[in-house]
Design a protein around this motif. Sequence first.
Motif, PDB file in Angstrom:
ATOM      1  N   ASP A  83       0.988  -0.999   0.364  1.00 27.94           N
ATOM      2  CA  ASP A  83      -0.498   0.330   0.146  1.00 27.94           C
ATOM      3  C   ASP A  83       0.743   1.407   0.372  1.00 27.94           C
ATOM      4  OD1 ASP A  83      -1.989  -2.014   0.088  1.00 27.94           O
ATOM      5  OD2 ASP A  83      -2.822  -1.461   2.094  1.00 27.94           O
ATOM      6  N   VAL A  84       0.273   1.893  -0.825  1.00 25.90           N
ATOM      7  CA  VAL A  84       1.200   3.591  -0.845  1.00 25.90           C
ATOM      8  C   VAL A  84       0.184   4.527  -0.136  1.00 25.90           C
ATOM      9  CG1 VAL A  84       2.222   4.903  -2.393  1.00 25.90           C
ATOM     10  CG2 VAL A  84       2.255   2.917  -2.898  1.00 25.90           C
ATOM     11  N   ILE A  85       1.293   5.160   0.665  1.00 28.83           N
ATOM     12  CA  ILE A  85       0.887   6.516   1.325  1.00 28.83           C
ATOM     13  C   ILE A  85       0.570   7.730   0.913  1.00 28.83           C
ATOM     14  CG2 ILE A  85       0.109   8.348   3.720  1.00 28.83           C
ATOM     15  CD1 ILE A  85       0.618   5.117   4.544  1.00 28.83           C
ATOM     16  N   ARG A  86       0.116   8.743   0.256  1.00 31.51           N
ATOM     17  CA  ARG A  86       0.924  10.005  -0.114  1.00 31.51           C
ATOM     18  C   ARG A  86       0.124  10.867   0.609  1.00 31.51           C
ATOM     19  NH1 ARG A  86       0.142   6.712  -4.805  1.00 31.51           N
ATOM     20  NH2 ARG A  86       1.723   6.054  -6.279  1.00 31.51           N
ATOM     21  N   PHE A  87       0.372  12.263   0.210  1.00 30.54           N
ATOM     22  CA  PHE A  87       0.178  13.776   0.811  1.00 30.54           C
ATOM     23  C   PHE A  87       0.864  14.767   0.270  1.00 30.54           C
ATOM     24  CE2 PHE A  87       3.011  12.215   4.534  1.00 30.54           C
ATOM     25  CZ  PHE A  87       3.063  13.830   4.902  1.00 30.54           C
ATOM     26  N   LEU A 145       8.074   8.673   7.795  1.00 29.94           N
ATOM     27  CA  LEU A 145       9.052   9.597   7.091  1.00 29.94           C
ATOM     28  C   LEU A 145       9.300  10.668   7.931  1.00 29.94           C
ATOM     29  CD1 LEU A 145       7.098  11.727   5.501  1.00 29.94           C
ATOM     30  CD2 LEU A 145       7.127  10.010   4.032  1.00 29.94           C
ATOM     31  N   THR A 146      10.369  11.883   8.278  1.00 30.63           N
ATOM     32  CA  THR A 146      10.149  13.291   8.386  1.00 30.63           C
ATOM     33  C   THR A 146      10.691  13.940   7.229  1.00 30.63           C
ATOM     34  OG1 THR A 146      11.245  12.055  10.229  1.00 30.63           O
ATOM     35  CG2 THR A 146      11.143  14.515  10.018  1.00 30.63           C
ATOM     36  N   ILE A 147      10.331  15.656   7.338  1.00 32.26           N
ATOM     37  CA  ILE A 147      10.213  15.600   6.424  1.00 32.26           C
ATOM     38  C   ILE A 147      11.119  17.015   7.081  1.00 32.26           C
ATOM     39  CG2 ILE A 147       8.920  18.469   5.126  1.00 32.26           C
ATOM     40  CD1 ILE A 147       6.400  17.049   4.917  1.00 32.26           C
ATOM     41  N   ASN A 148      11.933  16.960   7.145  1.00 39.09           N
ATOM     42  CA  ASN A 148      12.637  19.133   7.671  1.00 39.09           C
ATOM     43  C   ASN A 148      13.884  18.477   8.968  1.00 39.09           C
ATOM     44  OD1 ASN A 148      14.673  21.100   8.119  1.00 39.09           O
ATOM     45  ND2 ASN A 148      13.026  22.344   8.154  1.00 39.09           N
ATOM     46  N   GLU A 149      14.264  16.760   8.907  1.00 36.70           N
ATOM     47  CA  GLU A 149      14.454  16.410   9.981  1.00 36.70           C
ATOM     48  C   GLU A 149      15.552  17.280  10.678  1.00 36.70           C
ATOM     49  OE1 GLU A 149      16.533  11.926  12.043  1.00 36.70           O
ATOM     50  OE2 GLU A 149      16.129  12.103  10.091  1.00 36.70           O
ATOM     51  N   ALA A 150      15.865  18.816  10.098  1.00 34.90           N
ATOM     52  CA  ALA A 150      17.358  18.764  10.813  1.00 34.90           C
ATOM     53  C   ALA A 150      16.982  20.247  11.484  1.00 34.90           C
ATOM     54  CB  ALA A 150      18.987  18.874  10.103  1.00 34.90           C
ATOM     55  N   LEU A 151      15.697  20.599  11.127  1.00 34.77           N
ATOM     56  CA  LEU A 151      15.219  22.233  11.181  1.00 34.77           C
ATOM     57  C   LEU A 151      15.939  22.749  10.965  1.00 34.77           C
ATOM     58  CD1 LEU A 151      13.684  21.767  14.822  1.00 34.77           C
ATOM     59  CD2 LEU A 151      12.284  22.189  12.869  1.00 34.77           C
ATOM     60  N   THR A 152      15.558  22.714   9.667  1.00 34.83           N
ATOM     61  CA  THR A 152      16.911  24.299   8.694  1.00 34.83           C
ATOM     62  C   THR A 152      15.741  25.291   8.125  1.00 34.83           C
ATOM     63  OG1 THR A 152      17.043  22.870   7.006  1.00 34.83           O
ATOM     64  CG2 THR A 152      18.165  22.707   8.413  1.00 34.83           C
ATOM     65  N   GLU A 163       5.110  10.273  -0.274  1.00 36.78           N
ATOM     66  CA  GLU A 163       4.878   9.324  -0.100  1.00 36.78           C
ATOM     67  C   GLU A 163       5.587   7.831   0.469  1.00 36.78           C
ATOM     68  OE1 GLU A 163       6.362   6.719  -4.387  1.00 36.78           O
ATOM     69  OE2 GLU A 163       4.512   8.382  -4.334  1.00 36.78           O
ATOM     70  N   TYR A 164       4.991   7.278   0.789  1.00 37.00           N
ATOM     71  CA  TYR A 164       5.795   5.948   1.461  1.00 37.00           C
ATOM     72  C   TYR A 164       4.930   4.172   1.488  1.00 37.00           C
ATOM     73  CZ  TYR A 164       7.290   2.837   5.882  1.00 37.00           C
ATOM     74  OH  TYR A 164       7.245   1.949   6.720  1.00 37.00           O
ATOM     75  N   THR A 165       5.487   3.622   0.987  1.00 34.04           N
ATOM     76  CA  THR A 165       5.488   2.377   0.906  1.00 34.04           C
ATOM     77  C   THR A 165       5.048   0.999   1.943  1.00 34.04           C
ATOM     78  OG1 THR A 165       5.643   2.403  -1.286  1.00 34.04           O
ATOM     79  CG2 THR A 165       5.164   0.260  -0.409  1.00 34.04           C
ATOM     80  N   GLY A 204       1.105  22.972   6.497  1.00 33.67           N
ATOM     81  CA  GLY A 204      -0.487  22.673   5.894  1.00 33.67           C
ATOM     82  C   GLY A 204      -0.522  21.719   4.886  1.00 33.67           C
ATOM     83  N   VAL A 205      -1.385  20.307   5.012  1.00 29.80           N
ATOM     84  CA  VAL A 205      -1.489  19.373   4.157  1.00 29.80           C
ATOM     85  C   VAL A 205      -2.253  18.790   3.243  1.00 29.80           C
ATOM     86  CG1 VAL A 205      -0.794  17.237   4.642  1.00 29.80           C
ATOM     87  CG2 VAL A 205      -0.133  18.109   6.364  1.00 29.80           C
ATOM     88  N   ASP A 206      -2.174  18.616   2.247  1.00 33.05           N
ATOM     89  CA  ASP A 206      -3.226  18.381   1.634  1.00 33.05           C
ATOM     90  C   ASP A 206      -2.803  17.211   0.372  1.00 33.05           C
ATOM     91  OD1 ASP A 206      -5.861  19.273   0.305  1.00 33.05           O
ATOM     92  OD2 ASP A 206      -5.087  20.471  -1.075  1.00 33.05           O
ATOM     93  N   LEU A 207      -4.551  16.177   0.064  1.00 33.62           N
ATOM     94  CA  LEU A 207      -4.740  15.279  -0.398  1.00 33.62           C
ATOM     95  C   LEU A 207      -3.936  14.331  -0.055  1.00 33.62           C
ATOM     96  CD1 LEU A 207      -6.642  14.011  -2.508  1.00 33.62           C
ATOM     97  CD2 LEU A 207      -4.419  15.079  -4.457  1.00 33.62           C
ATOM     98  N   PHE A 208      -4.188  13.529   1.094  1.00 32.74           N
ATOM     99  CA  PHE A 208      -4.091  12.971   2.150  1.00 32.74           C
ATOM    100  C   PHE A 208      -5.137  11.495   1.667  1.00 32.74           C
ATOM    101  CE2 PHE A 208      -3.431   9.240   5.019  1.00 32.74           C
ATOM    102  CZ  PHE A 208      -2.728   9.630   5.843  1.00 32.74           C
ATOM    103  N   SER A 209      -3.742  10.287   0.940  1.00 31.96           N
ATOM    104  CA  SER A 209      -4.534   8.970   0.202  1.00 31.96           C
ATOM    105  C   SER A 209      -3.296   7.971   0.394  1.00 31.96           C
ATOM    106  CB  SER A 209      -4.700   9.685  -1.173  1.00 31.96           C
ATOM    107  OG  SER A 209      -3.397   9.600  -2.141  1.00 31.96           O
TER     108      SER A 209
END
Length: 296
Positions: free
Chosen positions: A98-102, A149-156, A168-170, A202-207
Amino acid sequence: MKKLLLVLSLSFSFVAAHAQYILIENFDTVPGIGWTRTNQSEPVGIGTWRQGVTTQFDAGAFNGDPTSFAMVNSASAQGNGTISNWLISPNISLENGDVIRFFSRVGLPVGQVAVTFPDRLEMRISTNGVATALPSGANSVGDFTTLCLTINEALTTTGYPTSWTLYEYTISGLSAPTDCKIALRYFVTNGGTQGTNSNIVGVDLFSIERTLGTEDFFKRHFTIFPNPANEVLTIKNNDNTVFNSVLVTDVNGRTIKQFSNKVSEMQINIADLASGVYCVKVISDQGSGTAKIVKN
């Protein structure tokens, strides 16, 4: 510097062949049906995951509604603290593959081109489904121990995109279909209304998409009868899946018959075909599927 709120929208559509969506959330309302929120920031602020807004930002339309996204901001923590603000999906059965996307992005005030306050977002999964234990405290993850997953783990200031970007994540590692919950965690240290980090995301179109074999897709969406058949085959949909075209092919893949009608039911005369095995391929907006038929 005052911390401002994010807005933007984007038109985007998915086209999936041999797949089905087992969850689509456009965030027309927030938190959304079956979704929950919990703010575990310390010291906790008044901020929560909420509906998108369009004031002072480069807002666009998404499905005709510019507020159809979820957003959360630095008001999650009061003063200077650790933000841990959660948006949690309904219980859903997940399978390997299954693939999670946003889509996600940070906000910028009008005319500003660089990020001043770094932001961070995690996606986590609990495999305990309806029994999932929620986090308790800024550093707790409860049963959401799988970090996807992490977006901007290092907080830059450059690690989080300023335009809508696909993530996305499988799913893998499950021994069988498993009841799960998926969490989006706004997680920022030294954040809050007076912190050196955090502004708004913001987060949009989670599927969640599940890939199907062509025969599986056919079985889920269509019925074909009688099989074996002598003269006429009937194909009809099992749901709201309308097919655009139908092909009958022989065992070598050569097209014998082809029909292009946007209908939910069709009859095909096969009286002129020689006895043997054939394939019927249905093509729809949701994907395509194949069934084997026997001509007597």
